[in-house]
Design a protein around this motif. Sequence first.
Motif, PDB file in Angstrom:
ATOM      1  N   LYS A  55     -16.522  33.351 -41.276  1.00  0.00           N
ATOM      2  CA  LYS A  55     -16.255  31.945 -40.999  1.00  0.00           C
ATOM      3  C   LYS A  55     -14.822  31.535 -41.325  1.00  0.00           C
ATOM      4  O   LYS A  55     -14.288  30.625 -40.701  1.00  0.00           O
ATOM      5  N   ILE A  56     -14.216  32.192 -42.310  1.00  0.00           N
ATOM      6  CA  ILE A  56     -12.879  31.806 -42.761  1.00  0.00           C
ATOM      7  C   ILE A  56     -11.955  33.013 -42.741  1.00  0.00           C
ATOM      8  O   ILE A  56     -12.286  34.065 -43.280  1.00  0.00           O
ATOM      9  N   ASN A  57     -10.807  32.848 -42.104  1.00  0.00           N
ATOM     10  CA  ASN A  57      -9.745  33.839 -42.155  1.00  0.00           C
ATOM     11  C   ASN A  57      -8.797  33.383 -43.265  1.00  0.00           C
ATOM     12  O   ASN A  57      -8.091  32.381 -43.120  1.00  0.00           O
ATOM     13  N   ALA A  58      -8.808  34.088 -44.380  1.00  0.00           N
ATOM     14  CA  ALA A  58      -8.052  33.658 -45.563  1.00  0.00           C
ATOM     15  C   ALA A  58      -6.562  33.516 -45.272  1.00  0.00           C
ATOM     16  O   ALA A  58      -5.920  32.559 -45.744  1.00  0.00           O
ATOM     17  N   MET A  59      -5.991  34.432 -44.511  1.00  0.00           N
ATOM     18  CA  MET A  59      -4.557  34.349 -44.204  1.00  0.00           C
ATOM     19  C   MET A  59      -4.237  33.101 -43.378  1.00  0.00           C
ATOM     20  O   MET A  59      -3.216  32.440 -43.603  1.00  0.00           O
ATOM     21  N   TYR A  60      -5.106  32.780 -42.420  1.00  0.00           N
ATOM     22  CA  TYR A  60      -4.897  31.575 -41.609  1.00  0.00           C
ATOM     23  C   TYR A  60      -5.005  30.333 -42.485  1.00  0.00           C
ATOM     24  O   TYR A  60      -4.175  29.423 -42.388  1.00  0.00           O
ATOM     25  N   LEU A  61      -6.007  30.283 -43.348  1.00  0.00           N
ATOM     26  CA  LEU A  61      -6.201  29.131 -44.225  1.00  0.00           C
ATOM     27  C   LEU A  61      -4.998  28.933 -45.137  1.00  0.00           C
ATOM     28  O   LEU A  61      -4.474  27.818 -45.267  1.00  0.00           O
ATOM     29  N   ILE A  62      -4.528  30.007 -45.742  1.00  0.00           N
ATOM     30  CA  ILE A  62      -3.375  29.915 -46.647  1.00  0.00           C
ATOM     31  C   ILE A  62      -2.122  29.484 -45.888  1.00  0.00           C
ATOM     32  O   ILE A  62      -1.371  28.622 -46.346  1.00  0.00           O
ATOM     33  N   SER A  63      -1.900  30.067 -44.711  1.00  0.00           N
ATOM     34  CA  SER A  63      -0.710  29.694 -43.942  1.00  0.00           C
ATOM     35  C   SER A  63      -0.823  28.280 -43.384  1.00  0.00           C
ATOM     36  O   SER A  63       0.179  27.559 -43.305  1.00  0.00           O
ATOM     37  N   TYR A  64      -2.030  27.861 -43.000  1.00  0.00           N
ATOM     38  CA  TYR A  64      -2.256  26.503 -42.477  1.00  0.00           C
ATOM     39  C   TYR A  64      -1.825  25.457 -43.498  1.00  0.00           C
ATOM     40  O   TYR A  64      -1.205  24.456 -43.159  1.00  0.00           O
ATOM     41  N   ILE A  65      -2.157  25.713 -44.748  1.00  0.00           N
ATOM     42  CA  ILE A  65      -1.841  24.761 -45.804  1.00  0.00           C
ATOM     43  C   ILE A  65      -0.489  25.091 -46.451  1.00  0.00           C
ATOM     44  O   ILE A  65       0.336  24.209 -46.685  1.00  0.00           O
ATOM     45  N   GLY A  66      -0.251  26.378 -46.721  1.00  0.00           N
ATOM     46  CA  GLY A  66       0.895  26.787 -47.528  1.00  0.00           C
ATOM     47  C   GLY A  66       2.238  26.750 -46.847  1.00  0.00           C
ATOM     48  O   GLY A  66       3.237  26.345 -47.468  1.00  0.00           O
ATOM     49  N   ILE A  67       2.314  27.187 -45.588  1.00  0.00           N
ATOM     50  CA  ILE A  67       3.623  27.242 -44.914  1.00  0.00           C
ATOM     51  C   ILE A  67       4.253  25.854 -44.800  1.00  0.00           C
ATOM     52  O   ILE A  67       5.434  25.685 -45.139  1.00  0.00           O
ATOM     53  N   PRO A  68       3.536  24.820 -44.351  1.00  0.00           N
ATOM     54  CA  PRO A  68       4.164  23.489 -44.338  1.00  0.00           C
ATOM     55  C   PRO A  68       4.577  23.009 -45.729  1.00  0.00           C
ATOM     56  O   PRO A  68       5.636  22.395 -45.885  1.00  0.00           O
ATOM     57  N   THR A 103       7.168  14.962 -42.442  1.00  0.00           N
ATOM     58  CA  THR A 103       6.567  14.360 -41.257  1.00  0.00           C
ATOM     59  C   THR A 103       5.934  15.430 -40.377  1.00  0.00           C
ATOM     60  O   THR A 103       4.792  15.269 -39.912  1.00  0.00           O
ATOM     61  N   LEU A 104       6.648  16.526 -40.147  1.00  0.00           N
ATOM     62  CA  LEU A 104       6.092  17.619 -39.339  1.00  0.00           C
ATOM     63  C   LEU A 104       4.879  18.252 -40.012  1.00  0.00           C
ATOM     64  O   LEU A 104       3.910  18.614 -39.330  1.00  0.00           O
ATOM     65  N   SER A 105       4.908  18.376 -41.326  1.00  0.00           N
ATOM     66  CA  SER A 105       3.761  18.934 -42.054  1.00  0.00           C
ATOM     67  C   SER A 105       2.531  18.057 -41.881  1.00  0.00           C
ATOM     68  O   SER A 105       1.433  18.553 -41.614  1.00  0.00           O
ATOM     69  N   ILE A 106       2.709  16.759 -42.024  1.00  0.00           N
ATOM     70  CA  ILE A 106       1.582  15.835 -41.870  1.00  0.00           C
ATOM     71  C   ILE A 106       1.046  15.880 -40.443  1.00  0.00           C
ATOM     72  O   ILE A 106      -0.167  15.910 -40.224  1.00  0.00           O
ATOM     73  N   LEU A 107       1.937  15.916 -39.469  1.00  0.00           N
ATOM     74  CA  LEU A 107       1.494  16.009 -38.074  1.00  0.00           C
ATOM     75  C   LEU A 107       0.710  17.300 -37.830  1.00  0.00           C
ATOM     76  O   LEU A 107      -0.301  17.305 -37.125  1.00  0.00           O
ATOM     77  N   TRP A 108       1.158  18.404 -38.428  1.00  0.00           N
ATOM     78  CA  TRP A 108       0.441  19.679 -38.286  1.00  0.00           C
ATOM     79  C   TRP A 108      -0.947  19.572 -38.892  1.00  0.00           C
ATOM     80  O   TRP A 108      -1.934  19.980 -38.290  1.00  0.00           O
ATOM     81  N   TRP A 109      -1.036  19.020 -40.110  1.00  0.00           N
ATOM     82  CA  TRP A 109      -2.335  18.943 -40.779  1.00  0.00           C
ATOM     83  C   TRP A 109      -3.288  17.991 -40.063  1.00  0.00           C
ATOM     84  O   TRP A 109      -4.488  18.221 -40.043  1.00  0.00           O
ATOM     85  N   VAL A 110      -2.756  16.928 -39.451  1.00  0.00           N
ATOM     86  CA  VAL A 110      -3.618  15.959 -38.778  1.00  0.00           C
ATOM     87  C   VAL A 110      -4.026  16.442 -37.390  1.00  0.00           C
ATOM     88  O   VAL A 110      -5.197  16.376 -37.022  1.00  0.00           O
ATOM     89  N   TRP A 111      -3.062  16.966 -36.604  1.00  0.00           N
ATOM     90  CA  TRP A 111      -3.362  17.306 -35.211  1.00  0.00           C
ATOM     91  C   TRP A 111      -3.181  18.775 -34.854  1.00  0.00           C
ATOM     92  O   TRP A 111      -3.833  19.263 -33.933  1.00  0.00           O
ATOM     93  N   GLY A 112      -2.324  19.478 -35.507  1.00  0.00           N
ATOM     94  CA  GLY A 112      -1.984  20.847 -35.112  1.00  0.00           C
ATOM     95  C   GLY A 112      -3.175  21.787 -35.093  1.00  0.00           C
ATOM     96  O   GLY A 112      -3.429  22.485 -34.108  1.00  0.00           O
ATOM     97  N   GLY A 113      -3.931  21.818 -36.188  1.00  0.00           N
ATOM     98  CA  GLY A 113      -5.090  22.694 -36.264  1.00  0.00           C
ATOM     99  C   GLY A 113      -6.150  22.337 -35.239  1.00  0.00           C
ATOM    100  O   GLY A 113      -6.780  23.214 -34.639  1.00  0.00           O
ATOM    101  N   LYS A 114      -6.338  21.029 -35.027  1.00  0.00           N
ATOM    102  CA  LYS A 114      -7.330  20.578 -34.034  1.00  0.00           C
ATOM    103  C   LYS A 114      -6.929  21.001 -32.629  1.00  0.00           C
ATOM    104  O   LYS A 114      -7.776  21.438 -31.840  1.00  0.00           O
ATOM    105  N   LEU A 115      -5.648  20.875 -32.304  1.00  0.00           N
ATOM    106  CA  LEU A 115      -5.187  21.277 -30.971  1.00  0.00           C
ATOM    107  C   LEU A 115      -5.301  22.787 -30.783  1.00  0.00           C
ATOM    108  O   LEU A 115      -5.694  23.255 -29.704  1.00  0.00           O
ATOM    109  N   LEU A 116      -4.982  23.554 -31.818  1.00  0.00           N
ATOM    110  CA  LEU A 116      -5.129  25.006 -31.747  1.00  0.00           C
ATOM    111  C   LEU A 116      -6.591  25.394 -31.541  1.00  0.00           C
ATOM    112  O   LEU A 116      -6.913  26.217 -30.684  1.00  0.00           O
TER     113      LEU A 116
END
Length: 195
Positions: A8-21, A52-65
Amino acid sequence: MNNEPVKKINAMYLISYIGIPLLCTALCFWLGYTFFHDGGLGAVALFLVPPTLSILWWVWGGKLLFKGKRKKLMRELEQSGFIPNHTFDSDICTVIVDIEHGKLAILFFWNPFQSYVLPASRIEKIWTDDGKTGAGFLAGSSRVSFLFTVDGIRIRVNTFTSNKRWRMDSDYILTGISKADLMVGVLEEAKRRAS
């Protein structure tokens, strides 16, 4: 068809989703503080753009992906002869059922790069959870879902969620229960046909 266990969870994706921004924002703050003590346009850019880009990614980026991966999965399934009789899209998971061939396709929000197409016979248990807590007139729920286990892994798909607790006779709760019961019936029929 996938033979590997459902993840259900890809740990690398989860860490990068939150950590990189977060890291990019922290780095830009450090650069802005180190090189632009007196302010200026560079400081403004470093202090405003990355957050601003980080917030936009967390709000919409993951959903669009996730939405794009879901569309791609639907195209691939239709080309392979999979008949999507029932599709249920949740905020964290998409479940697509081919009743006629007894198959199931699953895509998870936290593991969008791996989709699973399984025989429905791998489903071990299927049930509805109305989320009811409390007793008497205090009984209520803020989440309704259907659940099933595949290879010992429990998968919960929400049919209704709220940050408010609703009475059990509320239209929201009753509609959520109806949707969950429908999907339980669909999964049971697919499992029966796969056997």
